[in-house]
Structures are given as C-alpha cells and as structure tokens.
Design a protein around this motif. Structure first.
Motif, mmCIF file in Angstrom:
data_model
loop_
_atom_site.group_PDB
_atom_site.id
_atom_site.type_symbol
_atom_site.label_atom_id
_atom_site.label_comp_id
_atom_site.label_asym_id
_atom_site.label_seq_id
_atom_site.Cartn_x
_atom_site.Cartn_y
_atom_site.Cartn_z
ATOM 1 N N ARG A 57 0.850 -1.185 0.000
ATOM 2 C CA ARG A 57 0.000 0.000 0.000
ATOM 3 C C ARG A 57 0.882 1.230 0.000
ATOM 4 O O ARG A 57 2.014 1.204 0.514
ATOM 5 C CB ARG A 57 -0.907 -0.062 1.226
ATOM 6 C CG ARG A 57 -1.016 1.197 1.985
ATOM 7 C CD ARG A 57 -1.714 1.165 3.287
ATOM 8 N NE ARG A 57 -1.124 2.252 4.075
ATOM 9 C CZ ARG A 57 -1.386 2.452 5.332
ATOM 10 N NH1 ARG A 57 -2.216 1.646 5.978
ATOM 11 N NH2 ARG A 57 -0.822 3.440 5.971
ATOM 12 N N LYS A 58 0.340 2.286 -0.567
ATOM 13 C CA LYS A 58 1.074 3.557 -0.581
ATOM 14 C C LYS A 58 0.807 4.264 0.738
ATOM 15 O O LYS A 58 -0.267 4.136 1.339
ATOM 16 C CB LYS A 58 0.608 4.428 -1.749
ATOM 17 C CG LYS A 58 1.025 3.894 -3.105
ATOM 18 C CD LYS A 58 0.602 4.842 -4.204
ATOM 19 C CE LYS A 58 1.015 4.303 -5.557
ATOM 20 N NZ LYS A 58 0.559 5.188 -6.651
ATOM 21 N N LEU A 67 -9.730 -6.245 9.732
ATOM 22 C CA LEU A 67 -8.896 -5.213 10.361
ATOM 23 C C LEU A 67 -8.565 -4.149 9.322
ATOM 24 O O LEU A 67 -8.072 -4.477 8.240
ATOM 25 C CB LEU A 67 -7.598 -5.834 10.876
ATOM 26 C CG LEU A 67 -6.537 -4.867 11.409
ATOM 27 C CD1 LEU A 67 -6.931 -4.321 12.778
ATOM 28 C CD2 LEU A 67 -5.166 -5.541 11.489
ATOM 29 N N THR A 68 -8.826 -2.903 9.651
ATOM 30 C CA THR A 68 -8.444 -1.800 8.764
ATOM 31 C C THR A 68 -7.233 -1.084 9.351
ATOM 32 O O THR A 68 -7.261 -0.671 10.526
ATOM 33 C CB THR A 68 -9.606 -0.814 8.571
ATOM 34 O OG1 THR A 68 -10.686 -1.482 7.920
ATOM 35 C CG2 THR A 68 -9.177 0.371 7.718
ATOM 36 N N VAL A 69 -6.203 -0.984 8.537
ATOM 37 C CA VAL A 69 -5.014 -0.230 8.914
ATOM 38 C C VAL A 69 -5.185 1.152 8.312
ATOM 39 O O VAL A 69 -5.239 1.306 7.078
ATOM 40 C CB VAL A 69 -3.735 -0.913 8.384
ATOM 41 C CG1 VAL A 69 -2.491 -0.171 8.871
ATOM 42 C CG2 VAL A 69 -3.690 -2.374 8.801
ATOM 43 N N THR A 70 -5.318 2.143 9.143
ATOM 44 C CA THR A 70 -5.605 3.482 8.630
ATOM 45 C C THR A 70 -4.321 4.263 8.401
ATOM 46 O O THR A 70 -3.232 3.858 8.849
ATOM 47 C CB THR A 70 -6.502 4.262 9.600
ATOM 48 O OG1 THR A 70 -5.723 4.682 10.726
ATOM 49 C CG2 THR A 70 -7.682 3.423 10.065
ATOM 50 N N SER A 71 -4.485 5.396 7.752
ATOM 51 C CA SER A 71 -3.323 6.248 7.466
ATOM 52 C C SER A 71 -2.756 6.846 8.757
ATOM 53 O O SER A 71 -1.649 7.374 8.767
ATOM 54 C CB SER A 71 -3.718 7.357 6.495
ATOM 55 O OG SER A 71 -4.813 8.087 7.007
ATOM 56 N N THR A 85 3.210 -4.287 3.467
ATOM 57 C CA THR A 85 4.357 -3.407 3.223
ATOM 58 C C THR A 85 3.842 -2.062 2.741
ATOM 59 O O THR A 85 3.075 -2.003 1.772
ATOM 60 C CB THR A 85 5.296 -3.997 2.168
ATOM 61 O OG1 THR A 85 5.736 -5.284 2.605
ATOM 62 C CG2 THR A 85 6.504 -3.091 1.960
ATOM 63 N N VAL A 86 4.265 -1.018 3.400
ATOM 64 C CA VAL A 86 3.897 0.333 2.977
ATOM 65 C C VAL A 86 5.047 0.930 2.198
ATOM 66 O O VAL A 86 6.186 0.983 2.679
ATOM 67 C CB VAL A 86 3.547 1.206 4.191
ATOM 68 C CG1 VAL A 86 3.292 2.639 3.749
ATOM 69 C CG2 VAL A 86 2.331 0.652 4.895
ATOM 70 N N THR A 97 4.058 -1.220 8.368
ATOM 71 C CA THR A 97 4.715 -2.379 7.751
ATOM 72 C C THR A 97 4.985 -3.435 8.805
ATOM 73 O O THR A 97 5.722 -3.198 9.765
ATOM 74 C CB THR A 97 6.027 -1.952 7.073
ATOM 75 O OG1 THR A 97 5.721 -1.086 5.981
ATOM 76 C CG2 THR A 97 6.797 -3.163 6.553
ATOM 77 N N ALA A 98 4.385 -4.607 8.643
ATOM 78 C CA ALA A 98 4.506 -5.680 9.644
ATOM 79 C C ALA A 98 3.804 -6.914 9.114
ATOM 80 O O ALA A 98 3.187 -6.902 8.046
ATOM 81 C CB ALA A 98 3.878 -5.257 10.967
#
Lengths: 116, 114
Positions: A13-14, A76-80, A114-115, A86-87
């Motif tokens: 993701r960016k 699960l949402t990983v927010t900005s 990965t971001v 990254t994990a």
C-alpha cells in the motif's frame, strides 16, 4: 492453518492509504483476535472480540479499526493514522475463554503488509 | 522484563540433542501455552498447562510450570531438523469479565542442525 483464512498473503500500500485485511474462520469460535508481529519479535495484540458486535482495544490499537458484524469474520483496517504499518499481521480465534476450559488459539497464515 | 519473556532468544543444537526453552512471567495466570511458528507462517498450538499442573507431556514435548517462580520450560527431546522454528509461550489470565487475556512472549528461535 486450522480453519482460519487470511487474505491477501502479501499486501502493498502507498503511504496515506487505508487498507483492510480479511480474516474468516469456520471453527464456530466466538472469540477472534488481531496481532501484529515485527521482525524477530513476539506478537502484540491490536484488537480482540469476544462475541459478535463487540470488540475491545488491545495493547496497540492506535491507527487500527475493526468490525465484528458476523461471527465468522473479523476484518482489520489499517488506517493512514498508523505511523509504522509495515509488519506481519496475524488473526486468531478461540472458543470463549471460560475458566477451566481449553482456550488455545488457532491462527491464520498471516498477511504481510508493506507500505511503500 | 515483559510478561512471557523467553530465554534464550536463540538456540542452535545438533539433531538428536534435547532443546530447552524457558519462559518467565509476572502475573497470576490461569494457564500457560506454548506455540510454534515456522518462518513467515501462523502460530500452531503445541501444549497447554494449567496453573494447578506442574508437568505435562505430549510426544517429544515436556512442559513444566512453577507458579511460585512464575516460570515455565519447554523441553523438546531427540530434536529433529523439522523442529527448526520459533517457539513462543503465552500466558492466559482471566479478566474481570470472565474472559481470557492472552499475552505472548518474545520467542526463542531454535535451529536444529542435521
């Protein structure tokens, strides 16, 4: 990996984008968990849910959100807002943690985020 | 130190030797569990020992629990190359709502050399 699926296996993701990780189980377990694992380290609890429509923050909930609308699903949402996303993310489920009961956790295969 | 802290952090042995890993914790627990993780995979439950038990066996695994010292050990006998993995202890406490709180340790990375 025992009736729990996570998708995708790898996710890129960016920076600044939200991303949702999927976790589904067909074990009829009430409890579900999300963990984060960084290289060479143990698991840290992000969120957990003991029953449908209920969830609690774990030790490192900031920058994450979850929902539990169905027993078998706990996305699960990983927010900005998550500063270092990254994990390796692991989902798990278990039967209710009743005192004296067997309450081992069953883990999914994980999603590596990965971001870029 | 953390709840559920393992030592050593890494262990390298020859096939056929025994491997011992230790776990120390801080609080009262309901039970303690050991898990195994192959590289890049999810964790797999190995064995659970309750707070009123002192020793438990499962195949080549032997787990001990000393609640007075707040410590546990995992012994793998006659190790095999396939035992190469990371091993984690997890302490389980019951919270006020009657539900479990699980805390994982930092893990021991075991390498078994053929």
């Amino acid at each position: 990996d025992g009736g729990i699926t996570q998708s995708p296996k790898y996710l890129f993701r960016k920076e600044g984008q939200n991303v949702t990780l999927s976790c589904e189980q067909n074990l009829n377990h009430d409890a579900m968990y999300w963990y984060r694992q960084d290289p060479g380290q143990g698991l840290r609890l992000i969120y957990y849910s003991q029953i449908v429509n209920d969830f609690q923050k774990g030790d490192i909930a900031e920058g994450y959100s979850v929902s539990r609308e169905k027993k078998e699903s706990f996305p699960l949402t990983v927010t900005s807002a998550q500063k270092n996303p990254t994990a390796f993310y692991l989902c798990a489920s278990s039967r209710p943690g009743l005192a004296g009961g067997r309450n081992e956790q069953f883990f999914g295969p994980g999603t590596r985020l990965t971001v870029l | 130190s953390q709840q559920g802290e393992e030592d050593p952090q890494a262990l390298s042995i020859q096939e056929g030797e025994n491997a011992t890993m230790n776990c120390s914790y801080k609080t009262s627990i309901n039970n303690l569990q050991w898990y195994r993780q192959n590289s890049g995979r999810g964790l797999v439950h190995l064995i659970l020992i309750r707070s009123n038990e002192r020793e438990k066996h499962s195949g080549r695994l032997r787990v001990t629990l000393d609640t007075s010292k707040k410590s546990s050990s995992l012994l793998i006998t006659a190790s095999r190359a396939a035992d190469t993995a990371s091993y984690f202890c997890a302490t389980v406490e019951m919270n006020s709502g009657g539900y479990q709180k699980v805390t994982f340790g930092t893990g021991t990375k075991l390498q078994v050399i053929p």
